[in-house]
Design a protein around this motif. Structure first.
Motif, mmCIF file in Angstrom:
data_model
loop_
_atom_site.group_PDB
_atom_site.id
_atom_site.type_symbol
_atom_site.label_atom_id
_atom_site.label_comp_id
_atom_site.label_asym_id
_atom_site.label_seq_id
_atom_site.Cartn_x
_atom_site.Cartn_y
_atom_site.Cartn_z
ATOM 1 N N MET A 1 -26.132 41.380 -35.990
ATOM 2 C CA MET A 1 -26.668 40.271 -36.774
ATOM 3 C C MET A 1 -27.143 40.820 -38.113
ATOM 4 S SD MET A 1 -29.832 37.692 -35.923
ATOM 5 C CE MET A 1 -28.947 36.859 -34.634
ATOM 6 N N ARG A 2 -26.669 40.245 -39.215
ATOM 7 C CA ARG A 2 -27.070 40.688 -40.541
ATOM 8 C C ARG A 2 -28.372 39.981 -40.919
ATOM 9 N NH1 ARG A 2 -21.496 39.566 -43.623
ATOM 10 N NH2 ARG A 2 -21.528 37.818 -42.178
ATOM 11 N N MET A 3 -29.501 40.609 -40.567
ATOM 12 C CA MET A 3 -30.819 40.005 -40.782
ATOM 13 C C MET A 3 -31.492 40.709 -41.957
ATOM 14 S SD MET A 3 -33.981 39.656 -38.085
ATOM 15 C CE MET A 3 -33.014 38.690 -36.941
ATOM 16 N N PRO A 4 -31.571 40.032 -43.118
ATOM 17 C CA PRO A 4 -32.177 40.676 -44.290
ATOM 18 C C PRO A 4 -33.694 40.686 -44.247
ATOM 19 C CG PRO A 4 -31.477 38.457 -44.839
ATOM 20 C CD PRO A 4 -31.052 38.695 -43.411
ATOM 21 N N ASN A 5 -34.278 39.814 -43.426
ATOM 22 C CA ASN A 5 -35.741 39.778 -43.306
ATOM 23 C C ASN A 5 -36.102 39.410 -41.872
ATOM 24 O OD1 ASN A 5 -34.695 37.046 -43.977
ATOM 25 N ND2 ASN A 5 -36.830 36.451 -43.700
ATOM 26 N N ALA A 6 -37.295 39.766 -41.476
ATOM 27 C CA ALA A 6 -37.739 39.470 -40.113
ATOM 28 C C ALA A 6 -38.108 37.987 -40.032
ATOM 29 C CB ALA A 6 -38.926 40.345 -39.746
ATOM 30 N N ALA A 7 -37.211 37.182 -39.488
ATOM 31 C CA ALA A 7 -37.428 35.737 -39.381
ATOM 32 C C ALA A 7 -37.488 35.365 -37.911
ATOM 33 C CB ALA A 7 -36.314 34.977 -40.081
ATOM 34 N N ALA A 8 -38.607 34.836 -37.471
ATOM 35 C CA ALA A 8 -38.769 34.469 -36.062
ATOM 36 C C ALA A 8 -38.111 33.149 -35.732
ATOM 37 C CB ALA A 8 -40.255 34.422 -35.705
ATOM 38 N N ASN A 9 -37.745 32.357 -36.751
ATOM 39 C CA ASN A 9 -37.026 31.097 -36.515
ATOM 40 C C ASN A 9 -36.014 30.896 -37.634
ATOM 41 O OD1 ASN A 9 -38.473 29.714 -38.748
ATOM 42 N ND2 ASN A 9 -40.228 29.938 -37.379
ATOM 43 N N TRP A 10 -35.096 29.984 -37.401
ATOM 44 C CA TRP A 10 -34.000 29.763 -38.347
ATOM 45 C C TRP A 10 -34.498 29.207 -39.682
ATOM 46 C CZ3 TRP A 10 -29.436 31.604 -38.886
ATOM 47 C CH2 TRP A 10 -28.488 30.960 -39.692
ATOM 48 N N LYS A 11 -35.599 28.473 -39.652
ATOM 49 C CA LYS A 11 -36.148 27.901 -40.874
ATOM 50 C C LYS A 11 -36.531 28.982 -41.868
ATOM 51 C CE LYS A 11 -39.877 24.885 -42.512
ATOM 52 N NZ LYS A 11 -41.044 24.063 -42.111
ATOM 53 N N ASN A 12 -37.044 30.092 -41.378
ATOM 54 C CA ASN A 12 -37.487 31.183 -42.241
ATOM 55 C C ASN A 12 -36.398 32.217 -42.517
ATOM 56 O OD1 ASN A 12 -40.077 30.078 -42.342
ATOM 57 N ND2 ASN A 12 -40.721 31.167 -40.490
ATOM 58 N N TYR A 13 -35.196 31.972 -42.013
ATOM 59 C CA TYR A 13 -34.095 32.909 -42.245
ATOM 60 C C TYR A 13 -33.671 32.839 -43.715
ATOM 61 C CZ TYR A 13 -30.215 35.786 -40.554
ATOM 62 O OH TYR A 13 -29.347 36.816 -40.299
ATOM 63 N N SER A 14 -33.172 33.955 -44.232
ATOM 64 C CA SER A 14 -32.784 34.039 -45.637
ATOM 65 C C SER A 14 -31.743 32.978 -45.995
ATOM 66 C CB SER A 14 -32.216 35.422 -45.945
ATOM 67 O OG SER A 14 -31.584 35.447 -47.210
ATOM 68 N N ALA A 15 -32.051 32.177 -47.043
ATOM 69 C CA ALA A 15 -31.110 31.133 -47.471
ATOM 70 C C ALA A 15 -29.806 31.740 -47.975
ATOM 71 C CB ALA A 15 -31.749 30.276 -48.554
ATOM 72 N N ASP A 16 -29.884 32.865 -48.682
ATOM 73 C CA ASP A 16 -28.669 33.523 -49.184
ATOM 74 C C ASP A 16 -27.791 33.995 -48.030
ATOM 75 O OD1 ASP A 16 -29.511 33.083 -51.768
ATOM 76 O OD2 ASP A 16 -30.435 35.064 -51.984
ATOM 77 N N MET A 17 -28.428 34.570 -46.996
ATOM 78 C CA MET A 17 -27.650 35.039 -45.863
ATOM 79 C C MET A 17 -27.059 33.879 -45.081
ATOM 80 S SD MET A 17 -26.322 37.530 -44.341
ATOM 81 C CE MET A 17 -27.124 38.854 -45.237
ATOM 82 N N LYS A 18 -27.766 32.752 -45.036
ATOM 83 C CA LYS A 18 -27.206 31.553 -44.393
ATOM 84 C C LYS A 18 -25.898 31.149 -45.070
ATOM 85 C CE LYS A 18 -31.505 29.386 -42.744
ATOM 86 N NZ LYS A 18 -32.409 28.225 -42.891
ATOM 87 N N GLU A 19 -25.895 31.187 -46.398
ATOM 88 C CA GLU A 19 -24.685 30.831 -47.136
ATOM 89 C C GLU A 19 -23.552 31.798 -46.834
ATOM 90 O OE1 GLU A 19 -24.082 28.151 -48.925
ATOM 91 O OE2 GLU A 19 -26.076 27.431 -48.379
#
Length: 324
Positions: A1-19
């Motif tokens: 999983m390419r996780m650029p930041n520690a996000a405990a839920n999808w809402k806080n996941y990186s917007a750039d990585m979502k794209e």
């Protein structure tokens, strides 16, 4: 999983990585229109929002089992291979906070207070994958009611809850009342009926409301079905036009071939007529030449030879015979 930041839920996941992740998804799948692509993005976001916490929960449970510890701090440095150590340790720090623990306990208590909630047995597999599998097994389109019925039953055929049983029975009864008893003639999904039954199930203090995202997905599924039907109609019209054009071209080619064959037959008949005429002309010329030669011989015997007092060819022949 390419996780650029520690996000405990999808809402806080990186917007750039979502794209980036969604673009990877779009590179593997094709959609016919902008509307389909926008619907795909909504469903993709809903699916990620639903699956991302499940993924982290399973990873956290496995880490506890490996370390044989329920102390969240002991999980640092022992995350799954798909998550970098610094990202995993950041997640552990989030899970160790009092706020997260409070929300986790509240969630457990909420689930425990609703034993009759409409949970499903589909596991981590999406509704779309379940739908494609069922369509492959039955070799026909599967309605949303059939899909919902399938993923809300246990292996023994019993419903996961009375709530799920009451909901699907109410939906099937409403569909039968609206479209008749023959389920094969029912549409894939009727969002009006679905919404109506969902609203009925929201009444009363002891019932659990149907998840809004399920109703949203049903609506999107119906809209996508209408869009696909419209595209299918356009494709059918285009195919019919193409068939008409091909048929016209084939008929034109057949007429051209017939005209060519007729022209060749006419030319062959003309050539045969010319050859016959030439043969007749040649025979007539030969006959005329013979008649002219006979006339000249007669003139020679009757006019020329007597005037010259020369024996005719026949007299000469007789004279020769007498001398012998």
């Amino acid at each position: 999983m390419r996780m650029p930041n520690a996000a405990a839920n999808w809402k806080n996941y990186s917007a750039d990585m979502k794209e980036i992740l969604f673009n990877d998804f779009m590179n593997k799948h094709r959609f016919a229109s902008d509307y389909d692509r926008s619907m795909a993005r909504k469903v993709w976001d809903l699916t990620c929002m639903d699956r991302y916490p499940d993924y982290l929960s399973k990873a956290r449970t496995k880490a506890k089992q490996r370390e044989n510890s329920d102390n969240i701090e002991d999980l640092k440095g022992h995350g799954p291979r798909g998550i970098r150590t610094e990202m995993w340790d950041g997640l552990v720090d989030i899970w160790a906070t009092q706020e997260w623990k409070r929300k986790s306990i509240a969630g457990k208590n909420n689930r425990a207070s609703k034993p009759d909630a409409m949970v499903h047995t589909g596991g981590s597999r999406s509704f779309g994958r379940h739908l494609r599998k069922m369509e492959a097994e039955h070799k026909r389109p599967i309605s949303y009611g059939e899909l919902y019925n399938k993923v809300h039953k246990r292996k023994d055929g019993e419903y996961v809850s009375n709530k799920a049983k009451n909901f699907i029975e109410s939906y099937e009864n409403a569909m039968a009342e609206k479209y008749g008893e023959d389920a094969s003639k029912h549409p894939i999904v009727d969002t009006d009926v679905w919404t109506q039954i969902s609203g009925e199930n929201k009444k009363g203090p002891s019932t659990t409301p149907v998840r809004e995202d399920i109703t949203t997905l049903a609506t999107q599924m119906s809209q996508m079905q209408e869009q696909m039907q419209s595209q299918l109609n356009l494709q059918t019209q285009s195919q019919m036009q193409l068939q008409t054009q091909l048929q016209a071209q084939m008929e034109a080619q057949a007429q051209y071939m017939q005209a060519q064959l007729k022209a060749q037959a006419d030319m062959q008949a003309q050539m045969q007529a010319q050859m016959k005429a030439q043969a007749e002309m040649q025979a007539l010329l030969q006959q005329q030449m013979q008649e002219q030669m006979q006339a000249q011989m007669q003139f020679l015997r009757k006019e020329i030879l007597p005037a010259l007092k020369m024996p005719s060819p026949s007299s000469v022949k007789k004279l020769g015979k007498n001398q012998e």
